[in-house]
Design a protein around this motif. Structure first.
Motif, PDB file in Angstrom:
ATOM      1  N   ARG A  37       0.842  -1.193   0.000  1.00 49.02           N
ATOM      2  CA  ARG A  37       0.000   0.000   0.000  1.00 49.02           C
ATOM      3  C   ARG A  37       0.875   1.240   0.000  1.00 49.02           C
ATOM      4  NH1 ARG A  37      -4.406   0.429   4.598  1.00 49.02           N
ATOM      5  NH2 ARG A  37      -2.802   1.460   5.816  1.00 49.02           N
ATOM      6  N   LEU A  38       0.454   2.217  -0.777  1.00 48.87           N
ATOM      7  CA  LEU A  38       1.194   3.477  -0.801  1.00 48.87           C
ATOM      8  C   LEU A  38       1.010   4.220   0.517  1.00 48.87           C
ATOM      9  CD1 LEU A  38       0.316   4.731  -4.397  1.00 48.87           C
ATOM     10  CD2 LEU A  38       2.588   4.132  -3.550  1.00 48.87           C
ATOM     11  N   THR A  39       1.878   5.153   0.806  1.00 50.05           N
ATOM     12  CA  THR A  39       1.733   6.004   1.975  1.00 50.05           C
ATOM     13  C   THR A  39       1.083   7.321   1.564  1.00 50.05           C
ATOM     14  OG1 THR A  39       3.888   7.048   1.674  1.00 50.05           O
ATOM     15  CG2 THR A  39       3.817   5.039   2.979  1.00 50.05           C
TER      16      THR A  39
ATOM     17  N   SER B  86      -4.001   7.388   0.204  1.00 53.73           N
ATOM     18  CA  SER B  86      -3.445   6.073  -0.115  1.00 53.73           C
ATOM     19  C   SER B  86      -4.094   5.052   0.810  1.00 53.73           C
ATOM     20  CB  SER B  86      -1.939   6.074   0.101  1.00 53.73           C
ATOM     21  OG  SER B  86      -1.326   7.097  -0.648  1.00 53.73           O
TER      22      SER B  86
END
Lengths: 116, 115
Positions: A95-97, A101
Protein backbone atom coordinates in the motif's frame (compact mmCIF):
# COMPACT_ATOMS: atom_id res chain seq x y z
CA UNK A 1 0.36 -0.11 -11.47
CA UNK A 2 1.68 -1.98 -8.49
CA UNK A 3 1.83 -5.75 -8.54
CA UNK A 4 2.61 -8.31 -5.86
CA UNK A 5 3.88 -11.79 -6.70
CA UNK A 6 3.99 -14.82 -4.45
CA UNK A 7 5.71 -17.60 -6.33
CA UNK A 8 5.03 -20.40 -3.85
CA UNK A 9 1.41 -21.59 -4.04
CA UNK A 10 2.01 -24.09 -1.24
CA UNK A 11 4.61 -24.65 1.45
CA UNK A 12 4.94 -27.09 4.32
CA UNK A 13 7.00 -27.06 7.48
CA UNK A 14 7.54 -29.41 10.38
CA UNK A 15 6.27 -28.23 13.70
CA UNK A 16 8.96 -26.25 15.61
CA UNK A 17 10.97 -25.68 12.43
CA UNK A 18 11.48 -22.48 10.45
CA UNK A 19 9.93 -21.60 7.10
CA UNK A 20 10.32 -18.65 4.77
CA UNK A 21 7.60 -17.40 2.44
CA UNK A 22 8.62 -15.32 -0.57
CA UNK A 23 7.11 -12.15 -1.98
CA UNK A 24 8.25 -9.75 -4.67
CA UNK A 25 6.55 -6.58 -5.79
CA UNK A 26 6.78 -4.01 -8.51
CA UNK A 27 6.41 -0.29 -7.94
CA UNK A 28 7.88 2.98 -9.11
CA UNK A 29 7.20 4.63 -5.76
CA UNK A 30 9.84 5.17 -3.10
CA UNK A 31 7.63 5.21 -0.03
CA UNK A 32 5.07 2.55 0.73
CA UNK A 33 4.02 -0.10 3.22
CA UNK A 34 4.31 -3.84 2.92
CA UNK A 35 2.23 -6.32 4.89
CA UNK A 36 1.85 -10.00 5.55
CA UNK A 37 -1.68 -11.16 6.31
CA UNK A 38 -2.77 -14.56 7.56
CA UNK A 39 -6.10 -16.02 6.46
CA UNK A 40 -7.17 -19.19 8.30
CA UNK A 41 -10.10 -21.31 7.08
CA UNK A 42 -12.44 -18.99 8.98
CA UNK A 43 -11.55 -16.44 6.25
CA UNK A 44 -10.77 -13.63 8.71
CA UNK A 45 -7.71 -11.76 7.44
CA UNK A 46 -5.32 -11.05 10.29
CA UNK A 47 -2.36 -8.70 10.06
CA UNK A 48 0.85 -10.55 10.91
CA UNK A 49 3.52 -7.93 10.34
CA UNK A 50 4.05 -4.57 8.65
CA UNK A 51 7.10 -2.90 7.13
CA UNK A 52 7.51 0.73 6.15
CA UNK A 53 9.72 1.09 3.09
CA UNK A 54 11.73 4.03 4.43
CA UNK A 55 12.80 2.00 7.45
CA UNK A 56 15.87 -0.09 6.77
CA UNK A 57 15.45 -2.22 9.86
CA UNK A 58 13.49 -5.39 9.26
CA UNK A 59 10.26 -5.66 11.24
CA UNK A 60 9.86 -8.40 13.86
CA UNK A 61 6.80 -9.61 15.74
CA UNK A 62 7.58 -12.45 18.12
CA UNK A 63 8.15 -15.56 15.95
CA UNK A 64 7.56 -13.63 12.73
CA UNK A 65 10.18 -11.54 10.99
CA UNK A 66 10.73 -10.16 7.53
CA UNK A 67 13.66 -9.81 5.19
CA UNK A 68 13.04 -6.57 3.32
CA UNK A 69 15.31 -5.94 0.34
CA UNK A 70 14.15 -2.64 -1.13
CA UNK A 71 16.48 -2.58 -4.13
CA UNK A 72 15.46 -6.10 -5.07
CA UNK A 73 11.80 -5.37 -4.28
CA UNK A 74 11.65 -8.45 -2.13
CA UNK A 75 9.75 -8.94 1.12
CA UNK A 76 9.95 -12.44 2.60
CA UNK A 77 8.34 -13.69 5.81
CA UNK A 78 10.16 -15.99 8.20
CA UNK A 79 8.20 -17.99 10.72
CA UNK A 80 10.32 -19.48 13.49
CA UNK A 81 9.31 -22.34 15.79
CA UNK A 82 6.29 -23.12 13.61
CA UNK A 83 3.11 -24.07 15.42
CA UNK A 84 0.04 -25.96 14.26
CA UNK A 85 -1.94 -22.73 14.53
CA UNK A 86 0.27 -21.14 11.89
CA UNK A 87 -1.34 -23.27 9.20
CA UNK A 88 -3.23 -20.88 6.93
CA UNK A 89 -3.08 -18.90 3.70
CA UNK A 90 -0.54 -16.10 3.84
CA UNK A 91 -0.90 -13.03 1.68
CA UNK A 92 1.69 -10.40 0.95
CA UNK A 93 0.23 -6.93 0.36
CA UNK A 94 1.36 -3.45 -0.67
CA UNK A 95 0.00 0.00 0.00
CA UNK A 96 1.19 3.48 -0.80
CA UNK A 97 1.73 6.00 1.98
CA UNK A 98 0.28 9.46 2.26
CA UNK A 99 -3.14 11.02 2.17
CA UNK A 100 -5.54 9.22 -0.09
CA UNK A 101 -3.44 6.07 -0.11
CA UNK A 102 -5.66 3.33 1.13
CA UNK A 103 -6.26 0.30 -1.04
CA UNK A 104 -4.24 -2.83 -0.47
CA UNK A 105 -2.83 -4.76 -3.40
CA UNK A 106 -2.49 -8.46 -2.57
CA UNK A 107 -0.54 -11.34 -4.00
CA UNK A 108 -2.22 -14.65 -4.77
CA UNK A 109 -1.17 -16.19 -1.50
CA UNK A 110 0.82 -19.14 -0.16
CA UNK A 111 -0.88 -22.00 1.59
CA UNK A 112 1.19 -23.06 4.58
CA UNK A 113 0.78 -26.50 6.09
CA UNK A 114 2.34 -27.40 9.43
CA UNK A 115 3.21 -31.06 9.92
CA UNK A 116 2.99 -32.37 13.48
CA UNK B 1 -18.63 -6.88 19.23
CA UNK B 2 -15.23 -5.31 18.79
CA UNK B 3 -14.57 -6.52 15.26
CA UNK B 4 -15.94 -6.02 11.77
CA UNK B 5 -19.02 -8.11 11.16
CA UNK B 6 -20.57 -9.17 7.88
CA UNK B 7 -23.85 -10.79 7.03
CA UNK B 8 -24.85 -13.15 5.72
CA UNK B 9 -21.81 -15.42 6.01
CA UNK B 10 -23.07 -17.49 3.07
CA UNK B 11 -25.39 -16.57 0.24
CA UNK B 12 -26.59 -18.73 -2.61
CA UNK B 13 -28.29 -16.94 -5.47
CA UNK B 14 -29.73 -18.05 -8.76
CA UNK B 15 -28.28 -16.34 -11.79
CA UNK B 16 -30.14 -13.12 -12.41
CA UNK B 17 -31.14 -12.51 -8.81
CA UNK B 18 -30.15 -9.39 -6.88
CA UNK B 19 -28.19 -9.74 -3.63
CA UNK B 20 -27.27 -7.37 -0.80
CA UNK B 21 -24.28 -7.93 1.46
CA UNK B 22 -23.95 -6.05 4.73
CA UNK B 23 -20.90 -4.80 6.60
CA UNK B 24 -20.79 -3.41 10.15
CA UNK B 25 -17.44 -1.71 10.70
CA UNK B 26 -15.66 -1.20 13.97
CA UNK B 27 -17.20 1.70 15.87
CA UNK B 28 -15.35 4.92 15.15
CA UNK B 29 -13.74 3.71 11.94
CA UNK B 30 -14.51 6.25 9.28
CA UNK B 31 -12.82 4.38 6.45
CA UNK B 32 -14.49 1.32 4.95
CA UNK B 33 -13.34 -0.92 2.13
CA UNK B 34 -14.83 -3.72 0.07
CA UNK B 35 -12.68 -6.41 -1.54
CA UNK B 36 -13.57 -9.36 -3.74
CA UNK B 37 -11.68 -12.62 -3.29
CA UNK B 38 -12.15 -15.20 -6.02
CA UNK B 39 -11.36 -18.84 -5.25
CA UNK B 40 -7.61 -19.38 -4.99
CA UNK B 41 -6.81 -15.70 -5.39
CA UNK B 42 -5.89 -12.77 -3.20
CA UNK B 43 -8.46 -10.10 -2.39
CA UNK B 44 -8.98 -7.38 -4.97
CA UNK B 45 -10.08 -3.87 -4.13
CA UNK B 46 -13.61 -2.88 -5.08
CA UNK B 47 -14.46 0.40 -3.42
CA UNK B 48 -13.63 2.78 -0.55
CA UNK B 49 -15.68 5.06 1.68
CA UNK B 50 -14.64 7.79 4.01
CA UNK B 51 -17.67 8.36 6.23
CA UNK B 52 -20.62 8.40 3.83
CA UNK B 53 -18.60 9.57 0.84
CA UNK B 54 -17.59 6.97 -1.71
CA UNK B 55 -14.18 8.26 -2.67
CA UNK B 56 -13.11 5.47 -4.98
CA UNK B 57 -15.17 2.91 -6.86
CA UNK B 58 -12.60 2.14 -9.50
CA UNK B 59 -12.49 -1.57 -8.61
CA UNK B 60 -16.18 -2.30 -9.12
CA UNK B 61 -16.22 -4.77 -12.04
CA UNK B 62 -19.40 -3.59 -13.68
CA UNK B 63 -22.37 -1.30 -13.28
CA UNK B 64 -24.22 -4.20 -11.70
CA UNK B 65 -22.21 -3.59 -8.54
CA UNK B 66 -23.28 -0.79 -6.25
CA UNK B 67 -22.15 0.12 -2.73
CA UNK B 68 -23.54 2.57 -0.25
CA UNK B 69 -22.90 3.82 3.26
CA UNK B 70 -25.66 6.38 3.80
CA UNK B 71 -24.97 7.26 7.44
CA UNK B 72 -21.25 6.71 7.49
CA UNK B 73 -21.46 3.48 9.44
CA UNK B 74 -23.05 0.31 8.04
CA UNK B 75 -22.34 -0.36 4.39
CA UNK B 76 -24.18 -2.50 1.85
CA UNK B 77 -22.74 -3.97 -1.32
CA UNK B 78 -25.45 -4.73 -3.83
CA UNK B 79 -25.05 -6.88 -6.89
CA UNK B 80 -27.81 -6.79 -9.46
CA UNK B 81 -28.60 -9.56 -11.94
CA UNK B 82 -25.93 -11.84 -10.50
CA UNK B 83 -23.76 -13.86 -12.86
CA UNK B 84 -21.71 -16.98 -12.18
CA UNK B 85 -18.49 -14.98 -12.35
CA UNK B 86 -19.70 -13.00 -9.33
CA UNK B 87 -19.17 -16.08 -7.16
CA UNK B 88 -16.49 -15.10 -4.64
CA UNK B 89 -15.90 -14.13 -1.03
CA UNK B 90 -16.66 -10.48 -0.40
CA UNK B 91 -14.54 -8.99 2.35
CA UNK B 92 -15.18 -5.78 4.19
CA UNK B 93 -12.50 -3.90 6.11
CA UNK B 94 -12.49 -0.76 8.22
CA UNK B 95 -9.84 1.55 9.59
CA UNK B 96 -9.28 4.82 11.38
CA UNK B 97 -9.02 7.89 9.16
CA UNK B 98 -5.83 9.19 7.74
CA UNK B 99 -3.13 7.93 5.48
CA UNK B 100 -1.57 4.61 4.83
CA UNK B 101 -0.35 4.00 8.36
CA UNK B 102 -3.71 2.87 9.68
CA UNK B 103 -4.34 -0.86 9.83
CA UNK B 104 -7.31 -2.26 7.96
CA UNK B 105 -9.33 -4.68 10.08
CA UNK B 106 -11.18 -7.31 8.09
CA UNK B 107 -14.48 -9.01 8.61
CA UNK B 108 -15.04 -12.75 8.06
CA UNK B 109 -16.46 -12.21 4.60
CA UNK B 110 -19.58 -13.30 2.78
CA UNK B 111 -19.23 -16.27 0.46
CA UNK B 112 -21.50 -15.74 -2.54
CA UNK B 113 -22.30 -18.66 -4.79
CA UNK B 114 -24.25 -17.96 -7.96
CA UNK B 115 -25.86 -21.02 -9.53
Amino acid sequence: AQTVTQSQPEMSVQEAETVTLSCTYDTSESDYYLFWYKQPPSRQMILVIRQEAYKQQNATENRFSVNFQKAAKSFSLKISDSQLGDAAMYFCAYRLTGAGSYQLTFGKGTKLSVIP
Amino acid sequence: GAGVSQSPRYKVAKRGQDVALRCDPISGHVSLFWYQQALGQGPEFLTYFQNEAQLDKSGLPSDRFFAERPEGSVSTLKIQRTQQEDSAVYLCASSLPGGGDNEQFFGPGTRLTVL
